[in-house]
Design a protein around this motif. Sequence first.
Motif, mmCIF file in Angstrom:
data_model
loop_
_atom_site.group_PDB
_atom_site.id
_atom_site.type_symbol
_atom_site.label_atom_id
_atom_site.label_comp_id
_atom_site.label_asym_id
_atom_site.label_seq_id
_atom_site.Cartn_x
_atom_site.Cartn_y
_atom_site.Cartn_z
ATOM 1 N N ILE A 61 58.361 15.236 49.894
ATOM 2 C CA ILE A 61 58.562 14.485 51.119
ATOM 3 C C ILE A 61 57.586 13.326 51.317
ATOM 4 O O ILE A 61 57.971 12.236 51.731
ATOM 5 N N GLY A 62 56.307 13.544 51.066
ATOM 6 C CA GLY A 62 55.325 12.484 51.280
ATOM 7 C C GLY A 62 54.892 12.357 52.734
ATOM 8 O O GLY A 62 55.255 13.153 53.592
ATOM 9 N N ASN A 63 54.108 11.304 53.017
ATOM 10 C CA ASN A 63 53.430 11.173 54.315
ATOM 11 C C ASN A 63 54.013 10.072 55.198
ATOM 12 O O ASN A 63 53.286 9.396 55.921
ATOM 13 N N HIS A 64 55.331 9.913 55.173
ATOM 14 C CA HIS A 64 55.968 8.790 55.869
ATOM 15 C C HIS A 64 56.484 9.131 57.262
ATOM 16 O O HIS A 64 56.904 8.236 57.992
ATOM 17 N N TYR A 65 56.432 10.384 57.646
ATOM 18 C CA TYR A 65 57.185 10.810 58.819
ATOM 19 C C TYR A 65 56.266 11.192 59.968
ATOM 20 O O TYR A 65 55.172 11.734 59.759
ATOM 21 N N THR A 79 50.652 16.673 51.342
ATOM 22 C CA THR A 79 49.766 16.379 50.209
ATOM 23 C C THR A 79 49.843 17.443 49.126
ATOM 24 O O THR A 79 49.100 17.396 48.153
ATOM 25 N N ALA A 80 50.755 18.396 49.262
ATOM 26 C CA ALA A 80 50.809 19.532 48.340
ATOM 27 C C ALA A 80 51.140 19.116 46.912
ATOM 28 O O ALA A 80 50.670 19.737 45.955
ATOM 29 N N LEU A 81 51.955 18.072 46.745
ATOM 30 C CA LEU A 81 52.415 17.696 45.407
ATOM 31 C C LEU A 81 51.256 17.339 44.483
ATOM 32 O O LEU A 81 51.134 17.877 43.381
ATOM 33 N N THR A 109 60.948 10.896 48.590
ATOM 34 C CA THR A 109 60.017 9.994 49.279
ATOM 35 C C THR A 109 58.557 10.310 48.988
ATOM 36 O O THR A 109 57.673 9.488 49.237
ATOM 37 N N GLY A 110 58.284 11.498 48.430
ATOM 38 C CA GLY A 110 56.925 11.825 48.026
ATOM 39 C C GLY A 110 56.443 11.062 46.816
ATOM 40 O O GLY A 110 55.260 11.151 46.448
ATOM 41 N N ALA A 111 57.309 10.294 46.171
ATOM 42 C CA ALA A 111 56.878 9.446 45.045
ATOM 43 C C ALA A 111 56.180 8.179 45.524
ATOM 44 O O ALA A 111 55.654 7.411 44.719
ATOM 45 N N VAL A 112 56.178 7.976 46.849
ATOM 46 C CA VAL A 112 55.531 6.813 47.461
ATOM 47 C C VAL A 112 54.609 7.329 48.558
ATOM 48 O O VAL A 112 54.924 8.300 49.238
ATOM 49 N N LYS A 113 53.443 6.706 48.725
ATOM 50 C CA LYS A 113 52.544 7.090 49.814
ATOM 51 C C LYS A 113 52.275 5.897 50.716
ATOM 52 O O LYS A 113 52.268 4.744 50.275
ATOM 53 N N ASN A 114 52.059 6.195 51.966
ATOM 54 C CA ASN A 114 51.752 5.191 52.980
ATOM 55 C C ASN A 114 50.250 5.211 53.224
ATOM 56 O O ASN A 114 49.706 6.209 53.711
ATOM 57 N N THR A 115 49.554 4.136 52.899
ATOM 58 C CA THR A 115 48.106 4.073 53.060
ATOM 59 C C THR A 115 47.704 3.686 54.474
ATOM 60 O O THR A 115 46.515 3.660 54.793
ATOM 61 N N GLY A 116 48.684 3.398 55.313
ATOM 62 C CA GLY A 116 48.399 2.905 56.653
ATOM 63 C C GLY A 116 48.542 1.405 56.754
ATOM 64 O O GLY A 116 48.831 0.859 57.812
ATOM 65 N N LYS A 117 48.358 0.737 55.612
ATOM 66 C CA LYS A 117 48.485 -0.722 55.558
ATOM 67 C C LYS A 117 49.641 -1.156 54.668
ATOM 68 O O LYS A 117 50.236 -2.205 54.880
ATOM 69 N N LYS A 118 49.945 -0.332 53.670
ATOM 70 C CA LYS A 118 51.004 -0.686 52.730
ATOM 71 C C LYS A 118 51.517 0.567 52.043
ATOM 72 O O LYS A 118 50.922 1.647 52.155
ATOM 73 N N VAL A 153 61.312 3.140 52.041
ATOM 74 C CA VAL A 153 60.742 3.710 50.819
ATOM 75 C C VAL A 153 61.636 3.423 49.616
ATOM 76 O O VAL A 153 61.159 3.044 48.538
ATOM 77 N N LEU A 154 62.937 3.586 49.778
ATOM 78 C CA LEU A 154 63.854 3.336 48.671
ATOM 79 C C LEU A 154 63.800 1.870 48.239
ATOM 80 O O LEU A 154 63.760 1.570 47.029
ATOM 81 N N ASP A 155 63.812 0.963 49.187
ATOM 82 C CA ASP A 155 63.743 -0.465 48.850
ATOM 83 C C ASP A 155 62.418 -0.803 48.172
ATOM 84 O O ASP A 155 62.381 -1.616 47.239
ATOM 85 N N PHE A 156 61.336 -0.175 48.623
ATOM 86 C CA PHE A 156 60.039 -0.413 47.983
ATOM 87 C C PHE A 156 60.074 0.027 46.522
ATOM 88 O O PHE A 156 59.590 -0.684 45.635
ATOM 89 N N MET A 157 60.638 1.204 46.245
ATOM 90 C CA MET A 157 60.720 1.673 44.866
ATOM 91 C C MET A 157 61.495 0.692 43.998
ATOM 92 O O MET A 157 61.097 0.390 42.867
ATOM 93 N N MET A 158 62.592 0.176 44.519
ATOM 94 C CA MET A 158 63.371 -0.792 43.751
ATOM 95 C C MET A 158 62.608 -2.095 43.561
ATOM 96 O O MET A 158 62.601 -2.680 42.471
ATOM 97 N N ASP A 159 61.919 -2.545 44.592
ATOM 98 C CA ASP A 159 61.192 -3.821 44.519
ATOM 99 C C ASP A 159 60.029 -3.774 43.531
ATOM 100 O O ASP A 159 59.613 -4.818 43.015
ATOM 101 N N THR A 160 59.492 -2.598 43.270
ATOM 102 C CA THR A 160 58.404 -2.502 42.293
ATOM 103 C C THR A 160 58.892 -2.745 40.871
ATOM 104 O O THR A 160 58.082 -2.983 39.965
ATOM 105 N N GLY A 161 60.202 -2.664 40.652
ATOM 106 C CA GLY A 161 60.756 -2.777 39.312
ATOM 107 C C GLY A 161 60.682 -1.491 38.520
ATOM 108 O O GLY A 161 61.096 -1.441 37.352
#
Length: 278
Positions: A61-65, A79-81, A109-118, A153-161
């Motif tokens: 799941i990650g820390n987006h919610y 943070t369990a993963l 969504t746990g493949a991406v983390k939110n640092t608070g800024k990005k 999150v999905l769009d970010f994953m795609m935008d990273t290439g």
Amino acid sequence: MKLTPISAGHFHCDGGALFGAIPKVLWNKAYPCNNDNFTQLTLRCLLVELDERKILIEAGIGNHYPEKHLKNNGVTSVTALEKSLQEKGFLPEDITDVFFTHLHWDHCTGAVKNTGKKLELVFPNATLWSSKKQWEHAKISNPREKAAYHREVLDFMMDTGKLQLIDTEGEFAPGFEIRMFDGHTPGQMLPLLHTEKHSFVYTSDLITTAANVPQLWISAYDLDPVKVMEEKGRFLQEAAEKNYVLLFEHDYYTECATVQQTEKGVLLKEKLELAALI
């Protein structure tokens, strides 16, 4: 091929949602719920070590919610993963591939983390994989399923290439076969993993728990119930004939199971621990 279960924490869902039209008096005997009707589920990812590749199936799941969303869904940890990976001797940088069965929030969504800024990739050296059909469906979805997709999150994953799309069934890597199922959500990909001893099927949301093995015991989250039952029926026949080991992503109580043909259709044969099979 080496298989290692990796925990991304736990969550819960309503028992009626998990078993659809099956009456509680029946499903509660097979899978317990609490006083609020919630069934305990888990986020059991799987690390597949194959030659030089380390393929992580699912990312949790990650820390987006917001806290309210996590509480409503019974999420125990965001943070369990990474902790589970480290406990098994791996770092996020070691992962070469992250394979998503589909793009619902509890799977990817746990493949991406939110640092608070990005947003940042949790696995910086990994290629991310989804089916093309699921990616295209996630962009249009429908009112019922829309909340299951985290668009940012999905769009970010795609935008990273880093996100690559798979068109067809077949071999993903030696001994790692892909099967496509569309009833739960279009383009769900299930890994079929052929080891020296067994063939394991990571069942994702085709068969959510061991209690969901009977053909008619399907989830209310499935978009096309009739298609799910047809797909599941064919798959269960094959699993019984070829003695596949089902590896459950969400079953809190049971890691693996085998099935058998009976007079009442294909039903559960034996519950197993993965460690005893590998």
